[in-house]
Scaffold this motif. Structure first.
Motif, PDB file in Angstrom:
ATOM      1  N   TYR A  57       0.930  -1.332  -0.180  1.00  0.00           N
ATOM      2  CA  TYR A  57      -0.056   0.487   0.034  1.00  0.00           C
ATOM      3  C   TYR A  57       0.901   1.225   0.131  1.00  0.00           C
ATOM      4  O   TYR A  57       0.965   2.068  -0.734  1.00  0.00           O
ATOM      5  CB  TYR A  57      -0.889   0.135   1.083  1.00  0.00           C
ATOM      6  CG  TYR A  57      -1.751   1.272   1.169  1.00  0.00           C
ATOM      7  CD1 TYR A  57      -3.031   1.508   0.892  1.00  0.00           C
ATOM      8  CD2 TYR A  57      -1.275   2.042   2.548  1.00  0.00           C
ATOM      9  CE1 TYR A  57      -3.640   2.984   0.879  1.00  0.00           C
ATOM     10  CE2 TYR A  57      -1.519   3.411   2.615  1.00  0.00           C
ATOM     11  CZ  TYR A  57      -3.015   3.858   1.886  1.00  0.00           C
ATOM     12  OH  TYR A  57      -3.549   4.823   2.548  1.00  0.00           O
ATOM     13  N   ALA A  58       1.945   1.439   1.111  1.00  0.00           N
ATOM     14  CA  ALA A  58       2.059   2.705   0.532  1.00  0.00           C
ATOM     15  C   ALA A  58       3.275   2.471  -0.242  1.00  0.00           C
ATOM     16  O   ALA A  58       3.688   3.637  -0.844  1.00  0.00           O
ATOM     17  CB  ALA A  58       4.056   2.082   2.187  1.00  0.00           C
ATOM     18  N   VAL A  59       3.881   1.828  -1.225  1.00  0.00           N
ATOM     19  CA  VAL A  59       4.629   1.844  -2.131  1.00  0.00           C
ATOM     20  C   VAL A  59       3.881   1.993  -3.871  1.00  0.00           C
ATOM     21  O   VAL A  59       4.320   2.846  -3.894  1.00  0.00           O
ATOM     22  CB  VAL A  59       5.579   0.167  -3.117  1.00  0.00           C
ATOM     23  CG1 VAL A  59       5.569   0.513  -3.872  1.00  0.00           C
ATOM     24  CG2 VAL A  59       6.654  -0.040  -1.576  1.00  0.00           C
ATOM     25  N   GLU A  60       2.316   1.939  -3.305  1.00  0.00           N
ATOM     26  CA  GLU A  60       1.602   2.445  -4.682  1.00  0.00           C
ATOM     27  C   GLU A  60       1.286   3.791  -4.411  1.00  0.00           C
ATOM     28  O   GLU A  60       1.304   4.726  -5.208  1.00  0.00           O
ATOM     29  CB  GLU A  60       0.363   1.311  -4.461  1.00  0.00           C
ATOM     30  CG  GLU A  60      -0.698   1.260  -5.108  1.00  0.00           C
ATOM     31  CD  GLU A  60       0.043   1.612  -6.204  1.00  0.00           C
ATOM     32  OE1 GLU A  60       0.811   0.108  -7.505  1.00  0.00           O
ATOM     33  OE2 GLU A  60      -0.696   1.643  -7.870  1.00  0.00           O
ATOM     34  N   THR A  61       0.512   3.787  -3.151  1.00  0.00           N
ATOM     35  CA  THR A  61       0.737   5.578  -2.825  1.00  0.00           C
ATOM     36  C   THR A  61       1.911   6.005  -3.137  1.00  0.00           C
ATOM     37  O   THR A  61       1.900   7.592  -3.770  1.00  0.00           O
ATOM     38  CB  THR A  61       0.194   6.116  -1.146  1.00  0.00           C
ATOM     39  OG1 THR A  61      -0.597   4.738  -0.877  1.00  0.00           O
ATOM     40  CG2 THR A  61       0.103   7.212  -1.012  1.00  0.00           C
ATOM     41  N   ALA A  62       3.252   5.855  -2.975  1.00  0.00           N
ATOM     42  CA  ALA A  62       4.455   6.990  -3.160  1.00  0.00           C
ATOM     43  C   ALA A  62       4.262   7.144  -4.405  1.00  0.00           C
ATOM     44  O   ALA A  62       4.663   7.448  -5.176  1.00  0.00           O
ATOM     45  CB  ALA A  62       5.371   5.740  -2.619  1.00  0.00           C
ATOM     46  N   LYS A  63       4.261   5.439  -5.416  1.00  0.00           N
ATOM     47  CA  LYS A  63       4.354   5.495  -6.824  1.00  0.00           C
ATOM     48  C   LYS A  63       3.060   6.676  -7.569  1.00  0.00           C
ATOM     49  O   LYS A  63       4.021   7.358  -8.581  1.00  0.00           O
ATOM     50  CB  LYS A  63       4.457   4.094  -7.452  1.00  0.00           C
ATOM     51  CG  LYS A  63       4.800   3.854  -8.569  1.00  0.00           C
ATOM     52  CD  LYS A  63       4.906   2.298  -9.636  1.00  0.00           C
ATOM     53  CE  LYS A  63       3.353   1.539  -8.810  1.00  0.00           C
ATOM     54  NZ  LYS A  63       4.016   0.496  -9.301  1.00  0.00           N
TER      55      LYS A  63
END
Ligand code: SAM
Length: 633
Positions: A57-63
């Motif tokens: 979730y954190a990676v997708e939001t960052a992306k």
């Protein structure tokens, strides 16, 4: 691994941090990275239940944050970034993802969950590499990863909890605490990267940059495993000497952190994955964003927030004399654009200026753009609302927009003494203060002793030149009505090396100097009109005299979005030109281009030198020194 060798690879590239977090900004600036901050408009509203792991979730939001900025910048900011960095930090405990608390009760719930327990902090980071392909296409390659740090909280008493919540610190922090400040007192131990808990895993980031920019293609460091399909692509398009190579990528990180790299091919800046024409949507909404900024400036929102630091909605509405509903819409739009912040203070929301707004939007700050923003609102916006007619008729639309003929509006701006004149001067002054230093430092000017800033307006550019060049005096030459009003804009510390002469550069004699500055003058006039001015300058200048031109230069191929071309849409006469076109124009009058500087600010600069027609050596006419006759860069 560390940042310094990587930094040289990034120098000259436009690196953008897609986050408004002052903590991330500080971590990256302290590491010596040079970057711009463009807060993402991506809302952190992904459905958490769709993600198997909290770090996904954190990676997708960052992306998504980073991609949103990468897509928007060419259209909103009229420049294309090379690298965009996005990050998102979440705290997880008992299988729950904790983000920023919505209010004090939420902060209480979060902190009581953390009390006496070990929890994980994950920061997802996305590095978007933007690579211009031929035509108007851009490739976006996303390199993403996450870092986990474990943190154990002490048992927190009710009293401690509430004291901490009432300090206001928890409200804009993931998990409801800030480890770098008061929240540090709640923590028993930290296992892993401390900066990851603050909001940015610097060490892991440096390793990734090393992988992208430094490692040779065959290095094991390039091996990163992707969970889904084992097929990997490493994109090295920005790395010197290793363009767009495909290599196998690696195994899991030691600490359980995954390193992943993904490539997204984007056609014409449209993201094929989602099939959303981001670029067009941004253009559709661009005018609303501009008008939000203009209106907030016009209604003095940034000024009232500056004098009170933070205010409730009702207080702002009262101070700007506007309806509460309308003010709420304006403030919320400004928050979403990253111009304002909304924070919780004792059960109520208050608004305050972001750091950027305090620096550039408050009207009496030294670098304020307020004058130019009001000029855009009052003068440029009405012209643009008649653009259709301007295109059909091929004429500027002053009469429709202002009920006055073109020349009469220019009378207001250039010749009359009323408020319009001051507003125009204020607009010029604000841009000059922000750009002047970069123009003044663009070239080595020590051989020159006297300069004349033609159309030098309030003297803002001239003062920057004397600050930077101790041996130089500058005469500001402008129309009598402008010179008369210069006192409104006098800097606090005046400099007796700056003097003012009134006159008309088409009709009157120009002061004698060995360097002439033409900042934002040439684009205003046609080649025919400029012939009058440039012939005069050519006669005044002895061989070796310099001519410094500062303008927004068009790129030669007319491929990039250009502020100059947008400005040209509402111009009366005159035209925007590329460096080659300026060179052609000036060479006809005996000036040879010597240096060009793209300042990365609003204006670029070129230095020309008057040649002796009989002798190709360039000697400075008015002193014995000579300037370097290097080729045009
Ligand atoms: N050089 C300044 C700068 O970069 O901030 C001001 C640029 S502004 C676009 C143009 C300036 O040229 C104004 O200050 C205007 O008064 C001056 N100007 C216009 N026509 C002029 C003329 N015929 N003679 C002298 N100055 C003139």
């Amino acid at each position: 691994m560390l940042l310094n060798p990587v930094i040289s690879k990034l120098s000259g590239k436009l690196v953008v941090l897609a986050s408004a977090s002052p903590r991330r900004l500080e971590i990256l600036s302290n590491a010596g990275l040079r970057f711009e901050v463009v807060p993402s408009w991506f809302k952190e509203t992904l459905d958490k239940s769709l993600f198997k792991n909290p770090y996904d979730y954190a990676v997708e939001t960052a992306k998504q944050k980073a991609l949103e900025v990468a897509h928007r910048m060419p259209f909103k900011h009229l420049k294309s970034p090379d690298v965009v960095i996005g990050a998102d930090t979440v705290v997880t405990v008992d299988g729950l993802i904790l983000e920023k608390p919505t209010d004090k009760e939420d902060a209480y719930r979060m902190l009581s969950r953390l009390s006496g327990k070990e929890h994980s902090v994950f920061t997802g980071v996305a590095i978007v590499l933007c690579h211009d392909k031929s035509g108007s296409d851009t490739d976006y390659k996303v390199v993403d990863f996450y870092e986990e740090t474990k943190v154990k909280f002490a048992e927190l008493s009710e009293e401690m909890l509430w004291e901490y919540i009432n300090s206001g610190e928890p409200m804009d922090k993931a998990g409801g605490y800030g480890i770098q400040a008061l929240g540090g007192m709640l923590v028993e131990y930290v296992k892993g990267d401390f900066l990851n808990v603050v909001g940015f895993p610097l060490n892991h980031f440096c390793k990734q940059l090393g992988l992208i920019f430094n490692s040779p293609p065959e290095s094991p460091a390039h091996k990163v495993k992707r969970e889904s399909d084992e097929a990997w692509t490493l994109v090295n398009s920005l790395s010197e000497g290793a363009a767009n190579e495909e290599v196998e990528l690696l195994e899991n990180g030691k600490d359980g952190s995954r390193m992943s790299m993904q490539e997204q091919n984007v056609i014409g800046t449209e993201c094929s994955r989602q099939d959303i024409p981001h670029s067009i949507i941004s253009l559709l909404d661009g005018f609303k964003a501009s008008k939000t900024l203009f209106t907030a400036s016009k209604l003095k929102v940034f000024d009232v927030l500056n004098s009170s630091n933070s205010l409730t909605l009702e207080e702002v509405a009262g101070q700007i004399n506007a309806s509460v509903l309308g003010t709420e819409r304006l403030l919320e739009a400004a928050v979403s654009l990253g111009l304002l912040e909304r924070v919780k203070q004792q059960n109520t929301s208050v608004y305050r200026n972001t750091e950027q707004a305090s620096r550039f939007l408050v009207s009496d700050s030294p670098e304020s753009l307020n004058g130019y923003i009001l000029h855009c609102n009052d003068m440029v916006w009405p012209l643009f609302s008649h653009l259709e007619n301007a295109v059909r008729e091929g004429t500027s639309q002053h009469e429709r927009a202002f009920g006055k003929k073109n020349e009469e509006v220019f009378q207001d701006a250039y010749y009359s003494k009323d408020e319009v004149k001051i507003r125009f001067m204020d607009a010029m002054h604000s841009i000059a203060r922000v750009t002047g230093k970069d123009v003044a430092t663009a070239f080595e000017l020590s051989p020159y002793k006297t300069a004349c800033d033609i159309g030098g307006c309030t003297g803002a550019v001239a003062y920057e030149f004397t600050k930077v060049h101790p041996g130089l005096s500058v005469i500001v030459f402008d129309l009598p009505q402008v010179i008369e009003m210069r006192r409104h804009f006098q800097p606090k510390e005046t400099d007796d090396r700056v003097s003012f002469v009134a006159g008309d550069f088409f009709k009157d004699d120009l002061p004698k100097a060995d360097l002439y500055i033409l900042a934002r003058i040439l684009h205003d006039w046609s080649d025919e009109k400029l012939h009058v001015l440039l012939s005069k300058l050519s006669k005044m200048c002895t061989p070796g005299c310099g001519l410094l031109v500062s303008e927004i230069f068009l790129d030669e191929e007319r491929k990039r979005p250009s502020r100059a071309l947008l400005q040209a849409l509402s111009m009366t006469e005159g035209k925007q030109r590329s460096p080659t076109e300026y060179s052609d124009l000036l060479e006809k009058h005996g000036f040879t281009p010597k240096h060009i500087k793209h300042t990365d600010n609003l204006l670029d600069a070129m230095l020309f030198v008057k040649e002796d027609p009989n002798d190709k050596r360039t000697l400075l006419g008015c002193s014995s020194a000579s300037i370097e006759t290097a080729e045009l860069e």
